[in-house]
Design a protein around this motif. Sequence first.
Motif, PDB file in Angstrom:
ATOM      1  N   ASP A  46       0.879  -1.163   0.000  1.00  0.00           N
ATOM      2  CA  ASP A  46       0.000   0.000   0.000  1.00  0.00           C
ATOM      3  C   ASP A  46       0.924   1.223   0.000  1.00  0.00           C
ATOM      4  OD1 ASP A  46      -2.860   0.451   0.063  1.00  0.00           O
ATOM      5  OD2 ASP A  46      -2.685   1.228   2.109  1.00  0.00           O
ATOM      6  N   HIS A  48       0.715   5.272  -0.517  1.00  0.00           N
ATOM      7  CA  HIS A  48      -0.099   6.468  -0.721  1.00  0.00           C
ATOM      8  C   HIS A  48       0.727   7.750  -0.678  1.00  0.00           C
ATOM      9  CE1 HIS A  48      -3.685   4.059  -0.239  1.00  0.00           C
ATOM     10  NE2 HIS A  48      -3.454   3.766   1.017  1.00  0.00           N
ATOM     11  N   HIS A  81      -1.803   6.561   6.534  1.00  0.00           N
ATOM     12  CA  HIS A  81      -1.067   5.300   6.648  1.00  0.00           C
ATOM     13  C   HIS A  81      -0.312   5.025   5.350  1.00  0.00           C
ATOM     14  CE1 HIS A  81      -4.726   4.160   4.510  1.00  0.00           C
ATOM     15  NE2 HIS A  81      -4.019   3.183   3.975  1.00  0.00           N
ATOM     16  N   ASP A 113      -8.744   5.222  -4.036  1.00  0.00           N
ATOM     17  CA  ASP A 113      -8.119   4.187  -3.213  1.00  0.00           C
ATOM     18  C   ASP A 113      -7.947   2.926  -4.055  1.00  0.00           C
ATOM     19  OD1 ASP A 113      -6.886   3.321  -0.953  1.00  0.00           O
ATOM     20  OD2 ASP A 113      -8.663   3.342   0.321  1.00  0.00           O
TER      21      ASP A 113
HETATM   22 ZN    ZN Z   1      -4.403   2.256   2.197  1.00  0.00          ZN
END
Ligand code: ZN
Length: 197
Positions: A46, A48, A81, A113
């Motif tokens: 993940d 971001h 996060h 997302d």
């Molecule tokens: Zn995420």
Amino acid sequence: MHALLVIDVQNDFCPGGALAVTGGDEIVAGINAQMGHFDAVVLTQDWHPGDHSSFASVHDGKEPYDMIDMPYGAQVLWPDHCVQGSEGAAFHRLLHTDRADLIIRKGYNPAIDSYSAFFENDHETPTGLEGYFRTRGISEVTLVGLALDFCVNFSAVDAAQLGFKAHVRRDLSRAIDLNGSLDEAEKAMTGAGVKFE
Ligand code: ZN
Ligand code: VGL
């Protein structure tokens, strides 16, 4: 050919992290032990930007775990996060990342997302993983990792819908379980033909 797909075993999803999943770190040794039994090992991360639209902090008056409507559907707002390059975005230090054939990053588009390893949350924009699997002759995938009810779920459903035989190892996954999300995820996976082990 059978791939092991290891979803988001990153510091922020482990105890002490920004979006800690209970017991997230307990699965690392078991995942490492599986890696040698597969034809391919793929890790997801993940990843971001700091102003990602899934972060509650970028929406005035919103708190983590509130819901908002995005152009692509309902979206849970998360604590910040897995910010690109941060310690929270790094893999758990004991995960055998050297064994990975491919590391696929997702969630880098600030406007959308990406729970699934295959598509962003519009269910349309591909990450490229499908093509990677097909060109490597992979027809079967076993999913493990974090979180069972979000990124593992979305990835497993997409894998099954794309025609890959999909298995989820519950013992090597842990859930966030937010407002019934685990029940819902189990139904979605079962409905898509995902097998649990
Ligand atoms: Zn995420
Ligand atoms: C995840 C929430 C936000 C996951 C990623 O890996 O399940 N959940 N970003």
